[in-house]
Design a protein around this motif. Sequence first.
Motif, PDB file in Angstrom:
ATOM      1  N   GLY A   1       4.281  13.639  -7.969  1.00  0.00           N
ATOM      2  CA  GLY A   1       4.277  15.087  -8.239  1.00  0.00           C
ATOM      3  C   GLY A   1       5.554  15.509  -8.944  1.00  0.00           C
ATOM      4  O   GLY A   1       5.528  16.246  -9.933  1.00  0.00           O
ATOM      5  N   ALA A   2       6.702  15.016  -8.445  1.00  0.00           N
ATOM      6  CA  ALA A   2       7.991  15.365  -9.046  1.00  0.00           C
ATOM      7  C   ALA A   2       8.056  14.867 -10.494  1.00  0.00           C
ATOM      8  O   ALA A   2       8.600  15.542 -11.379  1.00  0.00           O
ATOM      9  N   THR A   3       7.468  13.704 -10.747  1.00  0.00           N
ATOM     10  CA  THR A   3       7.504  13.135 -12.096  1.00  0.00           C
ATOM     11  C   THR A   3       6.736  14.019 -13.085  1.00  0.00           C
ATOM     12  O   THR A   3       7.224  14.275 -14.199  1.00  0.00           O
ATOM     13  N   VAL A   4       5.552  14.508 -12.686  1.00  0.00           N
ATOM     14  CA  VAL A   4       4.790  15.331 -13.646  1.00  0.00           C
ATOM     15  C   VAL A   4       5.489  16.663 -13.911  1.00  0.00           C
ATOM     16  O   VAL A   4       5.451  17.176 -15.028  1.00  0.00           O
ATOM     17  N   VAL A   5       6.171  17.208 -12.887  1.00  0.00           N
ATOM     18  CA  VAL A   5       6.936  18.447 -13.121  1.00  0.00           C
ATOM     19  C   VAL A   5       8.073  18.154 -14.089  1.00  0.00           C
ATOM     20  O   VAL A   5       8.292  18.860 -15.070  1.00  0.00           O
ATOM     21  N   HIS A   6       8.768  17.057 -13.810  1.00  0.00           N
ATOM     22  CA  HIS A   6       9.936  16.680 -14.625  1.00  0.00           C
ATOM     23  C   HIS A   6       9.531  16.426 -16.083  1.00  0.00           C
ATOM     24  O   HIS A   6      10.263  16.778 -17.014  1.00  0.00           O
ATOM     25  N   ARG A   7       8.356  15.833 -16.264  1.00  0.00           N
ATOM     26  CA  ARG A   7       7.924  15.519 -17.632  1.00  0.00           C
ATOM     27  C   ARG A   7       7.272  16.709 -18.333  1.00  0.00           C
ATOM     28  O   ARG A   7       6.858  16.617 -19.485  1.00  0.00           O
TER      29      ARG A   7
ATOM     30  N   ARG B   1      -5.762   8.358  -7.914  1.00  0.00           N
ATOM     31  CA  ARG B   1      -5.150   7.030  -8.078  1.00  0.00           C
ATOM     32  C   ARG B   1      -4.607   6.517  -6.757  1.00  0.00           C
ATOM     33  O   ARG B   1      -4.814   5.358  -6.385  1.00  0.00           O
ATOM     34  N   ALA B   2      -3.894   7.383  -6.034  1.00  0.00           N
ATOM     35  CA  ALA B   2      -3.306   6.971  -4.752  1.00  0.00           C
ATOM     36  C   ALA B   2      -4.416   6.590  -3.764  1.00  0.00           C
ATOM     37  O   ALA B   2      -4.344   5.563  -3.079  1.00  0.00           O
ATOM     38  N   THR B   3      -5.466   7.434  -3.717  1.00  0.00           N
ATOM     39  CA  THR B   3      -6.544   7.211  -2.764  1.00  0.00           C
ATOM     40  C   THR B   3      -7.328   5.941  -3.093  1.00  0.00           C
ATOM     41  O   THR B   3      -7.828   5.266  -2.191  1.00  0.00           O
TER      42      THR B   3
ATOM     43  N   LEU C   1       0.821  -1.207   0.000  1.00  0.00           N
ATOM     44  CA  LEU C   1       0.000   0.000   0.000  1.00  0.00           C
ATOM     45  C   LEU C   1       0.856   1.260   0.000  1.00  0.00           C
ATOM     46  O   LEU C   1       0.609   2.194  -0.756  1.00  0.00           O
ATOM     47  N   GLU C   2       1.900   1.308   0.857  1.00  0.00           N
ATOM     48  CA  GLU C   2       2.635   2.573   0.974  1.00  0.00           C
ATOM     49  C   GLU C   2       3.502   2.902  -0.236  1.00  0.00           C
ATOM     50  O   GLU C   2       3.985   4.019  -0.346  1.00  0.00           O
ATOM     51  N   THR C   3       3.681   1.940  -1.155  1.00  0.00           N
ATOM     52  CA  THR C   3       4.390   2.310  -2.391  1.00  0.00           C
ATOM     53  C   THR C   3       3.450   3.091  -3.323  1.00  0.00           C
ATOM     54  O   THR C   3       3.905   3.731  -4.257  1.00  0.00           O
ATOM     55  N   PHE C   4       2.138   3.042  -3.066  1.00  0.00           N
ATOM     56  CA  PHE C   4       1.160   3.785  -3.877  1.00  0.00           C
ATOM     57  C   PHE C   4       0.546   4.951  -3.111  1.00  0.00           C
ATOM     58  O   PHE C   4       0.329   6.018  -3.653  1.00  0.00           O
ATOM     59  N   PHE C   5       0.210   4.712  -1.839  1.00  0.00           N
ATOM     60  CA  PHE C   5      -0.371   5.793  -1.046  1.00  0.00           C
ATOM     61  C   PHE C   5       0.521   6.063   0.160  1.00  0.00           C
ATOM     62  O   PHE C   5       0.561   5.280   1.110  1.00  0.00           O
ATOM     63  N   SER C   6       1.232   7.172   0.129  1.00  0.00           N
ATOM     64  CA  SER C   6       2.028   7.666   1.257  1.00  0.00           C
ATOM     65  C   SER C   6       2.511   9.036   0.806  1.00  0.00           C
ATOM     66  O   SER C   6       2.432   9.354  -0.390  1.00  0.00           O
ATOM     67  N   ALA C   7       2.975   9.856   1.733  1.00  0.00           N
ATOM     68  CA  ALA C   7       3.489  11.172   1.336  1.00  0.00           C
ATOM     69  C   ALA C   7       4.623  10.996   0.333  1.00  0.00           C
ATOM     70  O   ALA C   7       4.688  11.697  -0.678  1.00  0.00           O
ATOM     71  N   LEU C   8       5.493  10.013   0.580  1.00  0.00           N
ATOM     72  CA  LEU C   8       6.624   9.786  -0.339  1.00  0.00           C
ATOM     73  C   LEU C   8       6.147   9.422  -1.734  1.00  0.00           C
ATOM     74  O   LEU C   8       6.656   9.929  -2.734  1.00  0.00           O
ATOM     75  N   ALA C   9       5.156   8.520  -1.823  1.00  0.00           N
ATOM     76  CA  ALA C   9       4.655   8.070  -3.122  1.00  0.00           C
ATOM     77  C   ALA C   9       4.010   9.230  -3.882  1.00  0.00           C
ATOM     78  O   ALA C   9       4.238   9.411  -5.081  1.00  0.00           O
TER      79      ALA C   9
END
Length: 307
Positions: A191-197, A230-232, A178-186
């Motif tokens: 978020g970083a990926t969409v900025v980067h892309r 998606r995370a939720t 679960l925490e690989t999909f829903f967690s502050a880190l995930a």
Amino acid sequence: MVLGIDIGGTRVKAALVSEDGRTISSAQAPTGTQPASFVANLNNMLRGLQDGHPPVTAAGIGCKGIIDVSSTKVLTLPGSLHHLEGQQLSTIIGPVLPPRCPVIADNDARIAMAGERQWGAARDCQDAIMLTLGTGVGGAVMVNGQILRGTGGIAGHIGHLTVDPDGPKCICGNRGCLETFFSALAIESEGATVVHRGLPTQLTNANPTCQDVFTAARNGDAVCLRIIQRATNYLSGAIAGLLFVLDPERVILTGQITEAGDMLFDMVRTDVHQRTLPLLRRAVPIVKSQLSDPSGTLGAAALALTL
Ligand SMILES: [Zn+2]
């Protein structure tokens, strides 16, 4: 009066707490990176805190990792407090406690549940599930008024529930937890990926916080809203499965991500209820924790009161 202690990665906090849950006095100190400074900082703080007060009748300790509750021995503790592994917490603080003062310790998520059971959202409850939604996801499960610990002290690690058997590798060694999909880190990493892309988003920081992603989603950012949805969805799926297994009276959510408020709770409630109403035939309440206790000292004190 009992002593509640919370051992965190950067700070150690403690409070003198009355039987009705009032904090009489509190203190905190840097955790320190060296074993000697850790013990000195902790014990100096505890000495100062108790000074001028009647002797405490018990002490409770919340600590990350896996703790043997009865002996207070730290079994597993990765990270900056790794040096505590193999040590008995009651032995460390023994010299600054009144003679024969009993000590109990448990992990931080179960401590939080102990606090909610004593004074908060699980007060009138026998069966409840709690999830701590932060950097990772922690959890605690209460069945028939007892907080489950399991055979090896691992029970309640809801963040490591498998939600995708072929999903990404998790720090625990499993895949698709679960925490690989829903967690502050995930969420931050998405978020970083969409900025980067270079996707169209209100996020400007190359390393957005989880809160930034929620704020943008709330302000109409479709890309961020999709990340949150998606995370939720994974979180709701995990909670739905737990409801079928444990059939609790309520689900309690706590931790930094719950600061997202109604946006998070509305999504989770709607989705969990859709998934579970046909079988459960009731909408299990999904509520926020009630103790205003970010430090965890109240939960640790609640555990001490069980001695
Ligand atoms: Zn895992």
